[in-house]
Design an enzyme around this catalytic site. Structure first.
Site, short mmCIF file in Angstrom:
data_model
loop_
_atom_site.label_atom_id
_atom_site.label_comp_id
_atom_site.label_asym_id
_atom_site.label_seq_id
_atom_site.Cartn_x
_atom_site.Cartn_y
_atom_site.Cartn_z
N ARG A 252 5.45 6.32 14.08
CA ARG A 252 4.99 5.03 12.94
C ARG A 252 4.13 4.65 13.73
NH1 ARG A 252 6.94 7.40 9.44
NH2 ARG A 252 7.83 6.70 8.00
N GLU A 281 -2.13 0.98 7.79
CA GLU A 281 -3.15 2.57 6.88
C GLU A 281 -3.09 1.62 5.42
OE1 GLU A 281 0.11 5.18 6.48
OE2 GLU A 281 0.74 4.85 8.81
N HIS A 300 -1.21 10.39 7.70
CA HIS A 300 0.13 10.48 7.48
C HIS A 300 0.33 11.43 6.58
CE1 HIS A 300 3.76 7.45 7.65
NE2 HIS A 300 3.71 8.54 7.12
#
Length: 339
Positions: A252, A281, A300
């Site tokens: 993360r 994000e 991602h």
């Protein structure tokens, strides 16, 4: 038993879930769940529901005993909207922050994660990211654009010192991948935990991370995001890495001090980075990371492959059998640990 499928799933997998236990009722209507934007997208865009459709979705939630994924509308309200719900199979592995944010970690609903489902594609990305830096791909790309053909000397990943932080299902597979190509791997986790590591791999406790970093050529981050791991790779710890080291982050974004990372990449302290996750994000358009040619940016998406839903369905069917038999569930979320 009524099973609600709360995110998009291809018909063959819906049928497989129903066929695995013919006495269960599967509740699924693809027009009532988020619309996928790509294969195996379990978030998607919100559909526009009529009042009648909204009522049908509410009725399905109210009837569900088990859910494949969370309610896309208001997961925090699941205890009220789905009062019969006892177990949720998540489609993501890293759900700790989500569980805390929605309060579901205190709801009493059993949740299992998708831990291990993404282990192979993430290990492949970690290897790609390491090779991106070690083999000097940005340098090669510059030479290609310049049409400059001149032999040069590169480096070899085999024999390099690779440190993998977080050695659960995902991290253990990353360790095996780098070990298989001949890297010297150190696994960092909590000593005393149960890990599936190859023979001969050294396990170092996370409390001794500062001792490991100075001998690290490639740092791969696989750890879950918990209060203990937030900002784990701080500016001081980045400074401990050798000059020219690489960082690969598939955990993360909040695990790394992003400002310190950017500075180390700009200055040449770090040789490069491969990043699948970010502090914010989508990555903002004004982030300096976009303009650094020694950075490989993945939106991602390193874990998402075409076969993901097949693997998720197989995990759910296995857990469903265990659930109905009263056995231990795979990947049961532990609210105290945060993963």
């Amino acid at each position: 038993m009524r099973i609600l499928i709360a995110s998009h799933l291809e018909p063959e997998y819906v049928e497989a879930i129903g066929a695995s236990h013919p006495d269960v009722e599967v509740l699924y209507d693809p027009t009532l769940v988020a619309v996928p934007q790509y294969v195996a997208d379990h978030r998607g865009s919100a559909p526009e529901l009529s009042a009648a459709d909204q009522q049908r979705w509410a009725d399905m939630l109210a009837r569900a005993d088990v859910a494949f994924d969370f309610d896309w509308q208001d997961p925090a309200a699941l205890p009220e909207r789905a009062p019969n719900l006892r177990w949720i199979q998540a489609t993501s592995a890293g759900i700790g922050a989500f569980m805390r944010r929605t309060g579901l970690d205190r709801s009493g609903i059993t949740v299992t994660t998708a831990g291990g489902v993404h282990a192979v594609p993430l290990a492949e990305f970690a290897l790609t990211g390491a090779l991106f830096v070690v083999k000097g791909v940005p340098f090669l790309q510059r030479r290609q654009r310049e049409r400059h053909f001149e032999r040069y000397t590169t480096r070899q990943l085999a024999g390099m010192r690779v440190t993998v932080v977080g050695v659960g299902g995902m991290g253990s597979n990353v360790v095996r991948t780098f070990d298989a190509i001949g890297a010297r791997v150190t696994a960092v986790g909590r000593v005393g935990g149960t890990y599936e590591l190859p023979d001969g791999i050294e396990l170092s406790d996370v409390d001794r991370l500062d001792e490991v970093l100075p001998g690290t050529d490639v740092l791969v981050l696989c750890t879950a995001l918990t209060p203990e791991t937030e900002n784990l790779i701080s500016a001081d710890r980045i400074a401990l890495l050798p000059h020219g080291a690489a960082i690969v982050n598939i955990s993360r974004g909040q695990v790394v001090d992003e400002d310190a990372l950017i500075e180390a990449l700009r200055s040449g302290k770090l040789g490069g980075a491969a990043l699948d996750v970010f502090r914010e994000e989508p990555l903002p358009a004004d982030s300096p990371l976009w303009d650094l040619d020694n950075v490989l940016i993945s939106p991602h998406s390193a874990s998402t492959v075409e076969s993901e839903n097949a693997t998720l369905t197989a995990l759910f069917i296995e857990n469903l059998a265990r659930y109905r038999a009263g056995g231990p569930l795979l990947n049961r979320f532990d609210a105290e640990r945060g993963y």
